[in-house]
Design a protein around this motif. Structure first.
Motif, PDB file in Angstrom:
ATOM      1  N   HIS A 142       5.487  -2.794  -7.733  1.00 26.45           N
ATOM      2  CA  HIS A 142       4.359  -2.229  -8.134  1.00 26.45           C
ATOM      3  C   HIS A 142       3.122  -2.620  -6.982  1.00 26.45           C
ATOM      4  O   HIS A 142       2.885  -3.821  -6.884  1.00 26.45           O
ATOM      5  CB  HIS A 142       3.476  -2.213  -9.309  1.00 26.45           C
ATOM      6  CG  HIS A 142       2.479  -1.486  -9.919  1.00 26.45           C
ATOM      7  ND1 HIS A 142       1.922  -1.655 -11.252  1.00 26.45           N
ATOM      8  CD2 HIS A 142       1.684  -0.571  -9.206  1.00 26.45           C
ATOM      9  CE1 HIS A 142       1.109  -0.711 -11.369  1.00 26.45           C
ATOM     10  NE2 HIS A 142       0.923   0.004 -10.263  1.00 26.45           N
ATOM     11  N   ILE A 143       2.526  -1.858  -6.162  1.00 29.22           N
ATOM     12  CA  ILE A 143       1.601  -2.172  -5.350  1.00 29.22           C
ATOM     13  C   ILE A 143       0.142  -1.522  -5.895  1.00 29.22           C
ATOM     14  O   ILE A 143       0.019  -0.364  -6.184  1.00 29.22           O
ATOM     15  CB  ILE A 143       1.723  -1.419  -4.194  1.00 29.22           C
ATOM     16  CG1 ILE A 143       3.199  -2.108  -3.523  1.00 29.22           C
ATOM     17  CG2 ILE A 143       0.809  -1.764  -2.917  1.00 29.22           C
ATOM     18  CD1 ILE A 143       3.729  -1.635  -2.245  1.00 29.22           C
ATOM     19  N   ILE A 144      -0.941  -2.393  -5.786  1.00 26.07           N
ATOM     20  CA  ILE A 144      -2.267  -1.938  -6.148  1.00 26.07           C
ATOM     21  C   ILE A 144      -2.999  -2.082  -5.007  1.00 26.07           C
ATOM     22  O   ILE A 144      -3.190  -3.350  -4.520  1.00 26.07           O
ATOM     23  CB  ILE A 144      -2.734  -2.714  -7.418  1.00 26.07           C
ATOM     24  CG1 ILE A 144      -1.948  -2.273  -8.763  1.00 26.07           C
ATOM     25  CG2 ILE A 144      -4.209  -2.247  -7.720  1.00 26.07           C
ATOM     26  CD1 ILE A 144      -2.195  -2.923 -10.018  1.00 26.07           C
ATOM     27  N   THR A 172      -2.743   5.333  -0.698  1.00 25.23           N
ATOM     28  CA  THR A 172      -1.831   4.995  -1.871  1.00 25.23           C
ATOM     29  C   THR A 172      -0.868   6.038  -2.137  1.00 25.23           C
ATOM     30  O   THR A 172       0.272   5.868  -2.650  1.00 25.23           O
ATOM     31  CB  THR A 172      -3.103   4.812  -2.892  1.00 25.23           C
ATOM     32  OG1 THR A 172      -3.935   3.604  -2.732  1.00 25.23           O
ATOM     33  CG2 THR A 172      -2.387   4.877  -4.139  1.00 25.23           C
ATOM     34  N   ARG A 173      -1.576   7.431  -2.099  1.00 20.89           N
ATOM     35  CA  ARG A 173      -0.603   8.413  -2.309  1.00 20.89           C
ATOM     36  C   ARG A 173       0.671   8.695  -1.578  1.00 20.89           C
ATOM     37  O   ARG A 173       1.785   8.786  -1.886  1.00 20.89           O
ATOM     38  CB  ARG A 173      -1.417   9.671  -2.459  1.00 20.89           C
ATOM     39  CG  ARG A 173      -2.416   9.681  -3.642  1.00 20.89           C
ATOM     40  CD  ARG A 173      -2.993  11.251  -3.956  1.00 20.89           C
ATOM     41  NE  ARG A 173      -3.990  11.284  -2.856  1.00 20.89           N
ATOM     42  CZ  ARG A 173      -5.233  10.911  -2.811  1.00 20.89           C
ATOM     43  NH1 ARG A 173      -5.844  10.209  -3.833  1.00 20.89           N
ATOM     44  NH2 ARG A 173      -5.937  11.377  -2.009  1.00 20.89           N
ATOM     45  N   ASN A 187      -0.573   2.412  -6.744  1.00 22.90           N
ATOM     46  CA  ASN A 187      -1.899   2.727  -7.388  1.00 22.90           C
ATOM     47  C   ASN A 187      -3.123   2.261  -6.807  1.00 22.90           C
ATOM     48  O   ASN A 187      -3.189   1.176  -6.100  1.00 22.90           O
ATOM     49  CB  ASN A 187      -1.943   2.516  -8.898  1.00 22.90           C
ATOM     50  CG  ASN A 187      -0.722   3.471 -10.036  1.00 22.90           C
ATOM     51  OD1 ASN A 187      -1.196   4.670  -9.704  1.00 22.90           O
ATOM     52  ND2 ASN A 187       0.013   2.795 -10.234  1.00 22.90           N
ATOM     53  N   THR A 188      -4.265   2.994  -7.081  1.00 24.41           N
ATOM     54  CA  THR A 188      -5.682   2.503  -6.640  1.00 24.41           C
ATOM     55  C   THR A 188      -6.440   2.156  -7.731  1.00 24.41           C
ATOM     56  O   THR A 188      -6.396   2.774  -8.681  1.00 24.41           O
ATOM     57  CB  THR A 188      -6.468   3.489  -5.904  1.00 24.41           C
ATOM     58  OG1 THR A 188      -5.834   4.065  -4.751  1.00 24.41           O
ATOM     59  CG2 THR A 188      -7.547   3.151  -5.601  1.00 24.41           C
ATOM     60  N   ALA A 243       0.715   6.703  -8.258  1.00 21.14           N
ATOM     61  CA  ALA A 243      -0.230   7.195  -7.084  1.00 21.14           C
ATOM     62  C   ALA A 243      -1.609   7.879  -7.591  1.00 21.14           C
ATOM     63  O   ALA A 243      -2.081   8.815  -7.275  1.00 21.14           O
ATOM     64  CB  ALA A 243       0.369   8.535  -6.783  1.00 21.14           C
ATOM     65  N   GLN A 244      -2.087   6.893  -8.546  1.00 19.34           N
ATOM     66  CA  GLN A 244      -3.411   7.496  -9.035  1.00 19.34           C
ATOM     67  C   GLN A 244      -4.407   6.523  -8.807  1.00 19.34           C
ATOM     68  O   GLN A 244      -4.381   5.214  -8.306  1.00 19.34           O
ATOM     69  CB  GLN A 244      -3.139   7.211 -10.752  1.00 19.34           C
ATOM     70  CG  GLN A 244      -2.156   7.969 -11.365  1.00 19.34           C
ATOM     71  CD  GLN A 244      -2.765   9.555 -11.081  1.00 19.34           C
ATOM     72  OE1 GLN A 244      -3.742  10.140 -11.275  1.00 19.34           O
ATOM     73  NE2 GLN A 244      -1.352  10.125 -10.182  1.00 19.34           N
ATOM     74  N   ARG A 245      -5.576   6.905  -8.973  1.00 15.00           N
ATOM     75  CA  ARG A 245      -6.768   6.379  -8.743  1.00 15.00           C
ATOM     76  C   ARG A 245      -7.510   6.013 -10.070  1.00 15.00           C
ATOM     77  O   ARG A 245      -7.870   6.888 -10.590  1.00 15.00           O
ATOM     78  CB  ARG A 245      -7.874   7.077  -7.845  1.00 15.00           C
ATOM     79  CG  ARG A 245      -9.330   6.446  -7.620  1.00 15.00           C
ATOM     80  CD  ARG A 245     -10.320   7.514  -7.022  1.00 15.00           C
ATOM     81  NE  ARG A 245     -11.577   6.669  -6.639  1.00 15.00           N
ATOM     82  CZ  ARG A 245     -12.462   6.545  -7.375  1.00 15.00           C
ATOM     83  NH1 ARG A 245     -12.522   6.928  -8.522  1.00 15.00           N
ATOM     84  NH2 ARG A 245     -13.546   5.846  -6.777  1.00 15.00           N
ATOM     85  N   ILE A 246      -7.842   4.595 -10.449  1.00 21.55           N
ATOM     86  CA  ILE A 246      -8.342   4.273 -11.705  1.00 21.55           C
ATOM     87  C   ILE A 246      -9.654   3.457 -11.335  1.00 21.55           C
ATOM     88  O   ILE A 246      -9.663   2.427 -10.834  1.00 21.55           O
ATOM     89  CB  ILE A 246      -7.483   3.342 -12.603  1.00 21.55           C
ATOM     90  CG1 ILE A 246      -6.189   4.227 -12.520  1.00 21.55           C
ATOM     91  CG2 ILE A 246      -8.168   3.331 -13.813  1.00 21.55           C
ATOM     92  CD1 ILE A 246      -4.913   3.445 -12.986  1.00 21.55           C
ATOM     93  N   GLU A 247     -10.861   4.200 -11.638  1.00 22.57           N
ATOM     94  CA  GLU A 247     -11.970   3.506 -11.324  1.00 22.57           C
ATOM     95  C   GLU A 247     -12.395   2.564 -12.641  1.00 22.57           C
ATOM     96  O   GLU A 247     -12.315   2.956 -13.652  1.00 22.57           O
ATOM     97  CB  GLU A 247     -13.295   4.651 -11.334  1.00 22.57           C
ATOM     98  CG  GLU A 247     -14.534   4.002 -10.688  1.00 22.57           C
ATOM     99  CD  GLU A 247     -15.523   5.089 -10.237  1.00 22.57           C
ATOM    100  OE1 GLU A 247     -15.182   6.054  -9.337  1.00 22.57           O
ATOM    101  OE2 GLU A 247     -16.525   5.240 -10.660  1.00 22.57           O
ATOM    102  N   VAL A 248     -12.667   1.422 -12.304  1.00 22.96           N
ATOM    103  CA  VAL A 248     -13.164   0.534 -13.416  1.00 22.96           C
ATOM    104  C   VAL A 248     -14.503  -0.196 -12.944  1.00 22.96           C
ATOM    105  O   VAL A 248     -14.937  -1.090 -12.136  1.00 22.96           O
ATOM    106  CB  VAL A 248     -12.258  -0.872 -13.068  1.00 22.96           C
ATOM    107  CG1 VAL A 248     -12.456  -1.718 -14.333  1.00 22.96           C
ATOM    108  CG2 VAL A 248     -10.705  -0.397 -13.098  1.00 22.96           C
ATOM    109  N   GLY A 249     -15.376   0.637 -13.790  1.00 20.03           N
ATOM    110  CA  GLY A 249     -16.787   0.508 -13.356  1.00 20.03           C
ATOM    111  C   GLY A 249     -17.720   0.576 -14.397  1.00 20.03           C
ATOM    112  O   GLY A 249     -19.041   0.748 -14.123  1.00 20.03           O
TER     113      GLY A 249
END
Ligand SMILES: NC(=O)c1ccc[n+]([C@@H]2O[C@H](COP(=O)([O-])OP(=O)(O)OC[C@H]3O[C@@H](n4cnc5c(N)ncnc54)[C@H](OP(=O)(O)O)[C@@H]3O)[C@@H](O)[C@H]2O)c1
Length: 254
Positions: A142-144, A172-173, A187-188, A243-249
Motif C-alpha cells: 500500500h502506498i499513501i 496516485t490514480r 491512495n491519497t 486510488a482514492q483521495r481522502i481529506e482529513v481536515g
C-alpha cells in the motif's frame, strides 16, 4: 485494532517532524517496523527512531534529500540492505510519501527558482522515489501519498503548491492503475490545516482562530489527527480502498 500489521514494514519520508513523525510513531504502535527519513534535522529523525526502539518497536532513520533525484538509486540500495540486516526481508509493505515544503508567494512574485524547488521536492521526488522503491514494495502493498486540502480549494499565495498537490492526486490514480497487477493499492491522504511547523506554522492566535472558523469541527488539526488515520488506513481494514483521495481536515470549506 487489527493484528494484520504486526509483521509489516513501512517507509515514511519526512519522519523527523510533524505529520511524518506522527505517522511513524502511530505505525510503530500497531507493531509495524519503521524506516523513516530525515533531511535537514538528523537529530530529530534519530530521536523518533530511538523513541520507537525504546518503546519495544523497531525503527531505522535514514538521510534522504527529496531535491536530489540522483541519490535515489543509492538510497534504494541502502533500504534493501537495511531490510536484510534489520528484518531479514527483501521487501517492505507500505510507502508513505509525506515529506514536503511550503513556499507562500503570490503568482505575480513567484520566481522560476521557487517554482522549480516546489516541483522538485513535492512532486518530482514522489514520482521517482516511488518508481525506484516499487521493486522493493511487496505485492499487495500500500502506498499513501500526502496531498493537501489546497488541491481542492484555493488561497492566495499557494498556487504552485496547491497545483502540485493536485498533480500528486492524479499521480496516485496512475500508480494505482499501473501497479494493479501486483495488487498494490495507492491512495491519497489530503490533510486540512494542521498545526505543525510547516511553512513557518499557522501564525498568531487571531490567524489561528480565523482558520478554525472555516473548519466544521472548529479547530485546527494536529499531527496525530493525520498520523492516527494514516496508520489505520495502511491496514487490511481498508483492503478495497484504492486510488482514492481522502481529506482529513475536520470538514474545512464544506
Ligand atoms: N501542516 C499542514 O497544515 C499541512 C496541510 C496539508 C498538507 N500537508 C502536507 O503534509 C506533509 C508533511 O507536512 P508537515 O506539516 O508535517 O511539515 P513539517 O512539520 O514542516 O515537516 C516536514 C518534513 O519533511 C521533511 N523534508 C522537508 N524538506 C525535505 C527534503 N528536501 N528532503 C527530504 N525531506 C524533507 C522534513 O525533514 P527535516 O526536518 O529532517 O528536513 C520534515 O520531516 C507535507 O507533504 C505537506 O505538504 C501539511
Amino acid at each position: 485494532m487489527t493484528t494484520d500489521q504486526k509483521s509489516k514494514i513501512v517507509l515514511v519520508t519526512g519522519g523527523s517532524r510533524g505529520i511524518g513523525k506522527s505517522i511513524a510513531l502511530n505505525a510503530a504502535k500497531r507493531g509495524i517496523g519503521v524506516i523513516l527519513t530525515y533531511n535537514g534535522n538528523p537529530e530529530k529523525g534519530m530521536a523518533v527512531a530511538d523513541e520507537i526502539n525504546a518503546n519495544g518497536g523497531k525503527a531505522v532513520a535514514l538521510k534522504w534529500d527529496a531535491a536530489d533525484v540522483s541519490s535515489f538509486d543509492s538510497f534504494a540500495d541502502q533500504v534493501q540492505q537495511i531490510l536484510k540486516r534489520e528484518w531479514n526481508r527483501t521487501h517492505f509493505d507500505y510507502l508513505v510519501n509525506n515529506a514536503g515544503i511550503a513556499q507562500r508567494m503570490l503568482i505575480k512574485d513567484t520566481t522560476e527558482a521557487i517554482f522549480d524547488e516546489l516541483v522538485n521536492v513535492n512532486f518530482k521526488s514522489v514520482f521517482f522515489l516511488t518508481q525506484k522503491l516499487l521493486p522493493l514494495v511487496a505485492d499487495g502493498g500500500h502506498i499513501i501519498n500526502v496531498s493537501s486540502g489546497l488541491a481542492r480549494f484555493a488561497f492566495p499565495g499557494v498556487a504552485v503548491y496547491g497545483a502540485i498537490k493536485a498533480g500528486i492526486e492524479a499521480l496516485t490514480r496512475y500508480f494505482a492503475k499501473e501497479y494493479a497487477d501486483r495488487r498494490i493499492r495507492v491512495n491519497t491522504v489530503a490533510p486540512g490545516a494542521i498545526d505543525t511547523e510547516f511553512g513557518g506554522g499557522k501564525g498568531d492566535e487571531a490567524h489561528r482562530q480565523q482558520i478554525a472558523s472555516m473548519i466544521a469541527l472548529g479547530r485546527l488539526g494536529d499531527a496525530d489527527d493525520i498520523g492516527l488515520f494514516v496508520a489505520s488506513l495502511l491496514s487490511e481494514d481498508s483492503r478495497f480502498v484504492n486510488a482514492q483521495r481522502i481529506e482529513v481536515g475536520g470538514g474545512i470549506f464544506i
